[in-house]
Enzyme design. Structure first.
Site, short mmCIF file in Angstrom:
data_model
loop_
_atom_site.label_atom_id
_atom_site.label_comp_id
_atom_site.label_asym_id
_atom_site.label_seq_id
_atom_site.Cartn_x
_atom_site.Cartn_y
_atom_site.Cartn_z
N GLU A 233 0.54 0.89 -46.91
CA GLU A 233 0.21 0.59 -45.52
C GLU A 233 -1.29 0.83 -45.37
OE1 GLU A 233 1.12 1.58 -40.85
OE2 GLU A 233 2.62 2.04 -42.35
N CYS A 267 -4.85 2.81 -37.60
CA CYS A 267 -4.67 1.50 -38.23
C CYS A 267 -4.19 0.47 -37.22
CB CYS A 267 -3.71 1.59 -39.41
SG CYS A 267 -2.06 2.21 -38.99
#
Length: 445
Positions: A233, A267
């Site tokens: 990720e 993120c």
């Protein structure tokens, strides 16, 4: 034999606050050996035993919330008013994973046929290497370590050098919860070469990495000469689209929060905002009004909204993105704010910055900024907005802001992102979110 020394620098003062030692090559090789031996025993425990351990661990985490909050603010600079909430959210996530573990891990009956008994059994894979980032370390970590433990795996943790105590605390809490010795281990490391040595070890059966694109690609490359599953990720450049019929004041308040919470170091932070030209000026004014109420400063002050960014290098990157935009014609529309103009002098403070007149020739609209910047671009239609939202190599989350939720639900299907929200930014759901992949379910919020 000399070992690596890792020093943690305070983002608030740029002074050293912690020092940790790495492992010798011999001790580094022992980690997977110990993990493999522990796995062979731990895999035979019942799910009920493992569930009981995880439940006690989560209780220990909850009891440590105040200490953890201080620890996080010191090491990564998030304001103390918010750090404890990460722990609470991580616990909720862990409780959800605990809740669904019985259903997820049970045998699945196969196609019935006379003379046969078919079923699918989910079994642990072996030692799992978890490499996790500093920006939401507890929330990131529970996403990997709790499923791994519940399934019967052993785990090796590699924390960020910026937040070294997280792995230490988690290992201690699991031991206190009754987890057998060796099932969870950790090592400190600042050298990519050393970490790649562990990645290449054939005893590591699964790798979970959360962090930068460059870091993830390095892990993937290091693992490429053997057969091993690697979960990544990485970064984001998450867009928001504000339609002409949106509630401008409310959308502005939510979008500012989504862009600059945690100093924009998420993120899934909003990094691009597309606004219908009919309400562009009104939206910009609403954002300015919201920003006037924000306080940039000492993260240990409970009234602070925005603290420092993680490092001098990060500050330089963010400021270079802003400069590039201004050099190419963008306008700094940030309102006057005393705390923005006079931040503390020692730390890595970047003022929350509102940019208008931006376009996709500018770095701030194409590369991950990872800082408290709100670039706003005019669009003329839904079609133009969706095209621009999809003009990115990233695809974590996106959001559409409108009173017409029926139209929004149709636009969602055209947005290339793992999770698409309507009238909200990314939020810490215990259920988690779906990350983009060649084939993945769409999560809509």
């Amino acid at each position: 034999m000399s070992v690596e020394t890792i020093t943690t620098i305070s983002p608030n003062t740029n002074e050293p606050i912690l020092t940790r030692n790495g492992l010798s090559p011999i001790d580094l090789d022992l980690l997977p050996e110990i993990a493999t031996k522990a796995f062979q025993s731990f895999r035979k425990t019942s799910l009920e035993e493992r569930q009981a351990i995880v439940k006690k661990f989560l209780k220990g985490l909850a009891d440590s919330e105040a200490e953890i909050a201080e620890e996080l603010t010191l090491q990564m600079g998030r304001p103390i008013a918010y750090t404890g909430k990460e722990v609470a959210t991580a616990i909720k996530r862990g409780e959800y994973l605990l809740k669904i573990s019985g259903e997820v891990l049970k045998d699945v009956e196969g196609e019935p046929e006379k003379g046969f008994k078919r079923f699918i059994r989910r079994v642990p894979v072996g030692p799992v290497l978890v490499v996790f980032a500093w920006n939401y370390p507890y929330l990131i970590l529970v996403n990997s370590i709790i499923p791994a433990i519940l399934a019967g795996n052993s785990v090796i943790l590699k924390p960020s050098p910026q937040t070294p105590t997280i792995a230490e605390r988690v290992t201690k809490l699991f031991a206190e919860a009754g987890l057998p010795e060796g099932v969870v281990q950790y090592f400190h490391c600042g050298s990519p070469t050393i970490m790649e040595t562990v990645v290449r070890n054939p005893k590591i059966a699964l790798i979970c990495f959360t962090g930068s694109v460059a870091g993830g690609l390095a892990v993937q490359k290091a693992a490429s000469d053997r057969i091993v599953n690697v979960g990544l990720e990485l970064g984001g450049k998450d867009p928001a689209y504000v339609r002409a019929d949106a509630d401008v004041d409310w959308a502005a308040e939510e979008i500012v929060d989504g862009a600059i919470f945690n100093s924009g170091q998420s993120c899934c932070a909003l990094e691009r905002v597309y606004v219908d030209e009919k309400i562009h000026d009104a939206f910009v004014e609403a954002v300015q009004k919201v920003l006037k109420g924000y306080k940039l400063g000492d993260p240990f002050d409970k009234s602070t909204h925005v603290g420092p960014v993680i490092s001098k290098r990060s500050k330089e990157t963010i400021e270079s993105h802003i400069k590039d935009a201004l050099d190419k014609g963008a306008k700094d529309a940030t309102p006057e704010n005393e705390t923005f103009s006079n931040p503390p002098t020692k730390g890595n403070f970047v003022k929350p910055t509102l940019l208008t007149g931006v376009d996709h020739t500018m770095t701030v609209m194409t590369e991950e900024t990872f800082g408290p910047v709100i670039p706003v671009m005019k669009v003329k239609s839904d079609e133009e907005a969706i095209q621009l939202m999809n003009d990115s190599e990233f695809g974590l989350t996106a959001s559409i802001w409108t009173k017409d939720t029926e139209t929004a639900s149709k636009l969602v299907d055209d947005v290339e992102a793992g999770t698409v929200f309507v009238n909200r930014c990314d939020f810490p759901s215990p259920v988690g979110r779906t990350c983009p992949s060649p084939y993945s379910p769409r999560q809509v919020g």
